[in-house]
Scaffold this motif. Structure first.
Motif, PDB file in Angstrom:
ATOM      1  N   PRO A   1       1.265  -1.024  -0.737  1.00  0.00           N
ATOM      2  CA  PRO A   1       0.064  -0.178   0.453  1.00  0.00           C
ATOM      3  C   PRO A   1       0.916   1.792  -0.063  1.00  0.00           C
ATOM      4  CG  PRO A   1       0.471  -0.450   2.142  1.00  0.00           C
ATOM      5  CD  PRO A   1       0.847  -2.139   1.689  1.00  0.00           C
ATOM      6  N   ASP A   2       0.178   1.802  -0.091  1.00  0.00           N
ATOM      7  CA  ASP A   2       1.098   3.650  -0.803  1.00  0.00           C
ATOM      8  C   ASP A   2       0.351   3.884   0.578  1.00  0.00           C
ATOM      9  OD1 ASP A   2       2.044   5.605  -1.208  1.00  0.00           O
ATOM     10  OD2 ASP A   2       1.622   6.123  -2.713  1.00  0.00           O
ATOM     11  N   ILE A   3       0.822   4.655   1.309  1.00  0.00           N
ATOM     12  CA  ILE A   3       0.506   4.972   2.408  1.00  0.00           C
ATOM     13  C   ILE A   3       1.014   6.490   2.946  1.00  0.00           C
ATOM     14  CG2 ILE A   3      -0.179   5.132   5.687  1.00  0.00           C
ATOM     15  CD1 ILE A   3       0.264   2.214   5.408  1.00  0.00           C
ATOM     16  N   ARG A   4       0.566   7.558   3.200  1.00  0.00           N
ATOM     17  CA  ARG A   4       1.041   9.182   3.105  1.00  0.00           C
ATOM     18  C   ARG A   4       0.626   9.783   3.968  1.00  0.00           C
ATOM     19  NH1 ARG A   4       2.116  10.987  -2.471  1.00  0.00           N
ATOM     20  NH2 ARG A   4       1.291   8.358  -3.018  1.00  0.00           N
ATOM     21  N   TRP A   5       1.328   9.719   5.414  1.00  0.00           N
ATOM     22  CA  TRP A   5       0.662  10.511   6.884  1.00  0.00           C
ATOM     23  C   TRP A   5       1.009  11.655   6.680  1.00  0.00           C
ATOM     24  CZ3 TRP A   5       0.037   6.292   9.623  1.00  0.00           C
ATOM     25  CH2 TRP A   5       0.490   5.398   9.771  1.00  0.00           C
ATOM     26  N   LYS A   6       0.248  12.135   7.905  1.00  0.00           N
ATOM     27  CA  LYS A   6      -0.233  14.016   7.993  1.00  0.00           C
ATOM     28  C   LYS A   6       1.035  13.804   8.865  1.00  0.00           C
ATOM     29  CE  LYS A   6      -4.700  13.734   9.263  1.00  0.00           C
ATOM     30  NZ  LYS A   6      -5.729  14.363   9.789  1.00  0.00           N
ATOM     31  N   GLU A   7       2.238  15.395   8.071  1.00  0.00           N
ATOM     32  CA  GLU A   7       3.315  16.286   9.072  1.00  0.00           C
ATOM     33  C   GLU A   7       2.380  16.401  10.105  1.00  0.00           C
ATOM     34  OE1 GLU A   7       6.086  15.638   7.207  1.00  0.00           O
ATOM     35  OE2 GLU A   7       5.425  14.875   5.942  1.00  0.00           O
ATOM     36  N   MET A   8       3.311  16.762  10.581  1.00  0.00           N
ATOM     37  CA  MET A   8       2.971  16.516  12.488  1.00  0.00           C
ATOM     38  C   MET A   8       4.494  17.012  12.854  1.00  0.00           C
ATOM     39  SD  MET A   8       0.641  13.241  13.990  1.00  0.00           S
ATOM     40  CE  MET A   8      -0.096  14.595  15.109  1.00  0.00           C
ATOM     41  N   GLU A   9       4.278  18.322  13.584  1.00  0.00           N
ATOM     42  CA  GLU A   9       5.009  18.816  13.668  1.00  0.00           C
ATOM     43  C   GLU A   9       6.144  18.588  15.265  1.00  0.00           C
ATOM     44  OE1 GLU A   9       7.130  22.135  12.889  1.00  0.00           O
ATOM     45  OE2 GLU A   9       6.073  21.934  11.440  1.00  0.00           O
ATOM     46  N   GLY A  10       6.326  18.187  15.327  1.00  0.00           N
ATOM     47  CA  GLY A  10       7.510  18.145  16.656  1.00  0.00           C
ATOM     48  C   GLY A  10       7.225  16.437  16.528  1.00  0.00           C
ATOM     49  N   LYS A  11       6.364  15.655  15.843  1.00  0.00           N
ATOM     50  CA  LYS A  11       6.372  14.202  15.773  1.00  0.00           C
ATOM     51  C   LYS A  11       7.321  14.164  14.981  1.00  0.00           C
ATOM     52  CE  LYS A  11       2.023  13.133  18.592  1.00  0.00           C
ATOM     53  NZ  LYS A  11       1.485  12.518  18.053  1.00  0.00           N
ATOM     54  N   GLU A  12       8.048  13.072  15.448  1.00  0.00           N
ATOM     55  CA  GLU A  12       9.422  11.801  13.925  1.00  0.00           C
ATOM     56  C   GLU A  12       8.516  10.973  13.250  1.00  0.00           C
ATOM     57  OE1 GLU A  12      13.311   9.113  14.444  1.00  0.00           O
ATOM     58  OE2 GLU A  12      13.173  11.459  15.827  1.00  0.00           O
ATOM     59  N   LYS A  13       7.336  10.633  14.395  1.00  0.00           N
ATOM     60  CA  LYS A  13       6.737   8.992  13.841  1.00  0.00           C
ATOM     61  C   LYS A  13       5.272   9.580  13.908  1.00  0.00           C
ATOM     62  CE  LYS A  13       9.766   6.078  16.129  1.00  0.00           C
ATOM     63  NZ  LYS A  13      10.000   5.028  16.856  1.00  0.00           N
ATOM     64  N   PRO A  14       4.915  10.111  12.528  1.00  0.00           N
ATOM     65  CA  PRO A  14       3.809  10.214  13.177  1.00  0.00           C
ATOM     66  C   PRO A  14       1.984   9.490  13.443  1.00  0.00           C
ATOM     67  CG  PRO A  14       4.100  10.377  10.686  1.00  0.00           C
ATOM     68  CD  PRO A  14       5.431  10.369  11.455  1.00  0.00           C
ATOM     69  N   TYR A  15       2.298   7.596  12.979  1.00  0.00           N
ATOM     70  CA  TYR A  15       1.831   6.962  13.193  1.00  0.00           C
ATOM     71  C   TYR A  15       1.191   6.433  14.389  1.00  0.00           C
ATOM     72  CZ  TYR A  15       6.224   4.947  13.388  1.00  0.00           C
ATOM     73  OH  TYR A  15       8.251   4.207  12.812  1.00  0.00           O
ATOM     74  N   ALA A  16       2.314   7.201  15.072  1.00  0.00           N
ATOM     75  CA  ALA A  16       2.598   6.750  17.091  1.00  0.00           C
ATOM     76  C   ALA A  16       1.306   7.098  17.704  1.00  0.00           C
ATOM     77  CB  ALA A  16       3.967   7.450  18.013  1.00  0.00           C
ATOM     78  N   GLY A  17       0.804   5.952  18.400  1.00  0.00           N
ATOM     79  CA  GLY A  17      -0.356   7.110  18.876  1.00  0.00           C
ATOM     80  C   GLY A  17      -1.302   6.540  17.932  1.00  0.00           C
ATOM     81  N   LEU A  18      -1.889   6.223  16.460  1.00  0.00           N
ATOM     82  CA  LEU A  18      -3.169   5.738  16.423  1.00  0.00           C
ATOM     83  C   LEU A  18      -3.657   4.224  17.066  1.00  0.00           C
ATOM     84  CD1 LEU A  18      -1.599   5.451  12.803  1.00  0.00           C
ATOM     85  CD2 LEU A  18      -3.191   7.656  13.245  1.00  0.00           C
ATOM     86  N   THR A  19      -5.515   4.328  16.819  1.00  0.00           N
ATOM     87  CA  THR A  19      -6.060   3.346  17.169  1.00  0.00           C
ATOM     88  C   THR A  19      -6.887   2.881  15.942  1.00  0.00           C
ATOM     89  OG1 THR A  19      -7.145   4.343  17.926  1.00  0.00           O
ATOM     90  CG2 THR A  19      -6.257   4.825  19.177  1.00  0.00           C
TER      91      THR A  19
END
Length: 160
Positions: A80-98
């Protein structure tokens, strides 16, 4: 050295002749060309080997080598082609997903079948040594030492 086509066809006649050779060629070409073509032309990264939708032996029946184009339809899984949102100050934008999931209800029959399968697969055979002779029962294993003989035309025992 060049081998005449008739010699090759004759050697393959027991395995399906020309059709078997064409089937082998289709499978070989597809395994070599489809993966790279998906990457280069469509920018897709296949997972595993792409599979022909129409079997190669069916394609071979309508194929004439060296004449016209040859098109195949393939089916494959791709990453899959997954595009994460750019989040300020977060190196891993997928962290905390539920996520949510629904657990299937426990099925005792399937569990018992799987357990029986594992028990049969990893069972150790032990010799039966009770001193008593008993007939074999379903599930027993036995070692047989036997010599086979051909029957004579009259039904008597022949040579081994």
């Amino acid at each position: 050295a060049k081998i005449p086509p008739a010699v090759i066809e004759n050697a393959w006649s027991r395995n399906g002749g020309k059709n078997a050779i064409k089937t082998m060629a289709i499978n070989e070409l597809c395994s070599e060309l489809i993966g790279p073509a998906l990457k280069e032309e469509f920018d897709l990264e296949p997972i595993g080997q792409p599979a022909l939708v129409t079997p190669a032996d069916v394609l071979a029946e309508g194929m004439t080598p060296g004449e016209g184009e040859f098109e195949v339809v393939v089916q494959c899984d791709v990453w899959p082609d997954i595009r994460w949102k750019e989040m300020e100050g977060k190196e891993k934008p997928y962290a905390g997903l539920t996520g949510k999931y629904r657990r299937k209800p426990f099925d005792q029959a399937r569990f018992d079948a799987a357990l029986r399968d594992l028990a049969e697969r990893y069972a150790r055979l032990e010799p039966y040594d009770d001193g008593e002779v008993r007939p074999l029962a379903m599930g027993d294993a036995c070692v047989v030492n036997m010599t086979g003989y051909l029957a004579n035309p009259d039904g008597s025992k022949g040579e081994p």
